[in-house]
Scaffold this motif. Structure first.
Motif, mmCIF file in Angstrom:
data_model
loop_
_atom_site.group_PDB
_atom_site.id
_atom_site.type_symbol
_atom_site.label_atom_id
_atom_site.label_comp_id
_atom_site.label_asym_id
_atom_site.label_seq_id
_atom_site.Cartn_x
_atom_site.Cartn_y
_atom_site.Cartn_z
ATOM 1 N N UNK A 335 0.752 -1.044 0.441
ATOM 2 C CA UNK A 335 0.503 -0.130 0.359
ATOM 3 C C UNK A 335 0.899 1.379 0.672
ATOM 4 N N UNK A 336 0.364 2.131 -0.398
ATOM 5 C CA UNK A 336 1.143 3.467 -0.254
ATOM 6 C C UNK A 336 0.844 4.199 0.993
ATOM 7 N N UNK A 337 1.336 4.815 1.501
ATOM 8 C CA UNK A 337 2.047 4.701 3.628
ATOM 9 C C UNK A 337 0.020 5.751 3.610
ATOM 10 N N UNK A 338 0.017 5.322 4.367
ATOM 11 C CA UNK A 338 -1.090 6.158 5.012
ATOM 12 C C UNK A 338 -1.987 6.021 4.035
ATOM 13 N N UNK A 339 -2.471 5.243 3.825
ATOM 14 C CA UNK A 339 -3.447 4.267 2.668
ATOM 15 C C UNK A 339 -5.001 5.223 3.071
ATOM 16 N N UNK A 340 -5.617 5.730 2.614
ATOM 17 C CA UNK A 340 -6.873 5.333 3.035
ATOM 18 C C UNK A 340 -7.768 4.338 3.633
ATOM 19 N N UNK A 341 -8.756 4.111 3.906
ATOM 20 C CA UNK A 341 -9.684 3.046 4.263
ATOM 21 C C UNK A 341 -10.367 1.935 2.794
ATOM 22 N N UNK A 342 -11.227 3.200 2.209
ATOM 23 C CA UNK A 342 -11.174 2.958 0.956
ATOM 24 C C UNK A 342 -9.889 2.541 0.157
ATOM 25 N N UNK A 343 -8.749 2.734 -0.079
ATOM 26 C CA UNK A 343 -7.827 2.505 -0.750
ATOM 27 C C UNK A 343 -7.806 0.754 -0.612
ATOM 28 N N UNK A 344 -7.801 1.012 0.776
ATOM 29 C CA UNK A 344 -7.379 -0.702 1.494
ATOM 30 C C UNK A 344 -7.810 -1.953 0.790
ATOM 31 N N UNK A 345 -9.225 -1.104 1.000
ATOM 32 C CA UNK A 345 -10.279 -2.027 0.167
ATOM 33 C C UNK A 345 -10.247 -2.926 -0.720
ATOM 34 N N UNK A 346 -10.457 -1.560 -1.695
ATOM 35 C CA UNK A 346 -9.827 -1.413 -3.435
ATOM 36 C C UNK A 346 -8.735 -2.727 -3.467
ATOM 37 N N UNK A 347 -7.466 -2.595 -2.744
ATOM 38 C CA UNK A 347 -5.990 -2.929 -2.890
ATOM 39 C C UNK A 347 -6.216 -4.899 -2.300
ATOM 40 N N UNK A 348 -7.385 -5.115 -1.310
ATOM 41 C CA UNK A 348 -7.427 -6.026 -0.850
ATOM 42 C C UNK A 348 -8.194 -6.714 -2.069
ATOM 43 N N UNK A 349 -9.762 -6.210 -2.834
ATOM 44 C CA UNK A 349 -10.204 -6.614 -4.007
ATOM 45 C C UNK A 349 -9.388 -6.966 -5.084
ATOM 46 N N UNK A 350 -8.372 -5.775 -5.112
ATOM 47 C CA UNK A 350 -7.381 -6.445 -6.548
ATOM 48 C C UNK A 350 -6.664 -7.638 -6.101
ATOM 49 N N UNK A 351 -5.841 -7.778 -4.906
ATOM 50 C CA UNK A 351 -5.689 -9.047 -4.081
ATOM 51 C C UNK A 351 -5.870 -10.144 -4.040
ATOM 52 N N UNK A 352 -7.533 -9.952 -4.505
ATOM 53 C CA UNK A 352 -8.419 -11.633 -4.134
ATOM 54 C C UNK A 352 -8.195 -11.946 -5.298
ATOM 55 N N UNK A 353 -8.498 -10.789 -6.554
ATOM 56 C CA UNK A 353 -8.625 -11.551 -7.883
ATOM 57 C C UNK A 353 -7.434 -11.786 -8.493
ATOM 58 N N UNK A 354 -6.300 -11.113 -8.198
ATOM 59 C CA UNK A 354 -4.770 -11.737 -8.532
ATOM 60 C C UNK A 354 -4.213 -12.835 -8.184
ATOM 61 N N UNK A 355 -5.140 -12.977 -6.561
ATOM 62 C CA UNK A 355 -4.879 -14.282 -6.467
ATOM 63 C C UNK A 355 -5.922 -15.644 -6.855
ATOM 64 N N UNK A 356 -6.702 -15.303 -7.566
ATOM 65 C CA UNK A 356 -7.510 -15.924 -8.065
ATOM 66 C C UNK A 356 -6.970 -16.763 -9.569
ATOM 67 N N UNK A 357 -6.410 -15.609 -10.068
ATOM 68 C CA UNK A 357 -5.462 -15.874 -11.603
ATOM 69 C C UNK A 357 -4.625 -16.297 -11.686
ATOM 70 N N UNK A 358 -3.814 -16.834 -9.767
ATOM 71 C CA UNK A 358 -3.133 -17.239 -10.051
ATOM 72 C C UNK A 358 -2.535 -18.360 -9.427
ATOM 73 N N UNK A 359 -3.996 -19.133 -8.846
ATOM 74 C CA UNK A 359 -4.308 -20.459 -9.509
ATOM 75 C C UNK A 359 -4.475 -21.101 -10.172
ATOM 76 N N UNK A 360 -5.404 -20.301 -11.232
ATOM 77 C CA UNK A 360 -5.502 -20.847 -12.569
ATOM 78 C C UNK A 360 -4.434 -20.923 -13.705
ATOM 79 N N UNK A 361 -3.053 -19.673 -13.324
ATOM 80 C CA UNK A 361 -2.719 -20.213 -13.933
ATOM 81 C C UNK A 361 -1.657 -21.345 -14.339
#
Ligand code: ACO
Length: 361
Positions: A335-361
């Motif tokens: 995360x960028x330092x001092x991210x907002x709650x919303x930024x953290x939530x969005x990055x969590x969603x991105x990390x999840x779909x990243x992990x979904x993709x990683x499984x299928x690769x």
């Protein structure tokens, strides 16, 4: 203990925020909605390496409520429980790993051995590897490396470079790529705009710029969008003949045209020609983007990329999502330092779909 300087005003529900984005600000946020929906379909285990913080916990509460991810919290157990209680957060039955208390010697040595094997020819001793397992960035990325978690999020409270080094050592760079790079996604009134490299490579060579472009193109395609890429500088298509960024960028474009003739990419060009396709076409009809506006901007160095996204984020209104780390072997996001709650939530969603993709690769 209260975290100083962090505003405690209640954040709006996700739906209310979406409504505001679309109705009042006119931002097209369908992409983040789609990302969130995709994340919910197969929520992954995300290790939050810095769970000792109110904002991370607030984001975690959202993530659990929305079913976006299964969080695992790394941090001081007492402090985490205190923050949960003090702020009446609805976080129950979430695993908390306290590196000093809840990790067995056996486990620590198991992880240390793996790290030692990776680093023994890079000057790391076994004892140092054991010590590193008291550091949440090493331990958290090792959880992803060994499959105990699917993705890693850190970087909230410290500078980017000190968080990224441990993850480079533990996880490393994806096969076929020589570099990692960072991307930001900006949701604007006219759709998403992708910016890179906004976080990693300070003075990229032509080859690094070309690699960054390919990493970014692959990432943009993950969101079902065809990238139209402009490599930016302060000159257009060879107008400047001296040394410096225009020449390096021009070389990068040549490399890309040779290696990936089908990729819609061109440059070097100035940002206004990138974002105004009609203008670009009227002056440079030979350009590979035709008369279309670019949706992906590659910057000539870290200063320009980092400064640009931070200015846009500050002057908005945009929904800025990132930094999305590209090129790591496994889903790691800082995360960028001092991210907002919303930024953290969005990055969590991105990390999840990243992990979904990683499984299928
Ligand atoms: N891609 C892939 N691997 C890399 C990269 C890269 N871009 N950079 C370094 N590495 C590897 C090295 O090869 C090395 O591997 P090895 O130890 O196995 O041989 C390992 O990572 C660690 O190398 P170091 O020499 O410690 O790393 P370096 O000093 O090059 O630092 C770093 C790497 C931390 C990413 C550095 O480039 C950096 O500080 N970048 C700027 C970060 C920053 O300040 N960004 C702006 C703020 S971020 C924000 O605003 C959200």
């Amino acid at each position: 203990a209260m975290e100083s300087g962090v505003a405690r005003k209640p954040i709006k529900s996700w739906t209310a925020y979406e409504q505001e984005l679309t109705e009042r600000l006119g931002i097209d946020n369908r992409l983040i909605m789609a990302i969130r929906t995709k994340a919910k379909q197969d929520p992954k285990r995300i290790v939050f390496a810095e769970a000792n913080s109110f904002r991370i916990l607030k984001a975690v509460q959202f993530v659990i409520r929305e079913g976006i991810a299964q969080p695992i919290l790394l941090g001081n157990k007492e402090k985490i429980q205190e923050l949960i209680k003090e702020n009446q957060l609805d976080i129950n039955n979430v695993p908390i790993i306290d590196l000093c208390e809840s990790v067995s010697d056996e486990k620590r040595h198991h992880f240390a051995k793996i790290l030692y094997e990776k680093r023994k020819r890079k000057g790391m001793t076994y004892n140092e590897a054991v010590e590193k397992m008291y550091n949440h960035d090493y331990y958290g990325s090792m959880m992803v490396e060994t499959g105990e978690a699917d993705a890693f999020i850190s970087g909230f409270s410290r500078k980017y470079s000190s968080t990224i080094r441990p993850t480079l050592q533990v996880i490393g760079v994806k096969k076929d790529y020589n570099h990692i790079a960072g991307m930001y996604m900006l949701l604007t009134k006219s759709g998403p705009l992708f910016l890179a490299d906004t976080t990693v490579n300070m003075n990229p060579s032509a080859q690094t710029l070309a690699d960054t472009t390919l990493l970014t193109a692959a990432e943009v395609r993950k969101f079902n969008i065809e990238p139209r890429i402009a490599l930016l500088s302060y000159s257009n298509f060879g107008a400047y003949k001296g040394a410096g960024s225009p020449i390096r960028v021009k070389e990068a474009v040549q490399l890309l045209h040779e290696s990936n003739p089908d990729l819609i990419v061109d440059g070097e060009m100035q940002a206004n020609y990138a974002l105004n396709g009609k203008l670009r076409y009227s002056r440079y009809p030979f350009n590979k983007l035709g008369d279309k506006d670019a949706n992906t901007l590659i910057f000539p160095n870290l200063s320009s990329g980092n400064i640009t996204y931070k200015i846009l984020q500050a002057l908005g209104p945009y929904e800025a999502i990132g930094p999305i780390l590209m090129g790591m072997k496994k889903p790691i996001h800082i995360l960028q330092r001092d991210s907002t709650v919303r930024e953290i939530i969005n990055m969590t969603a991105i990390a999840v779909i990243d992990a979904q993709d990683n499984n299928t690769n």
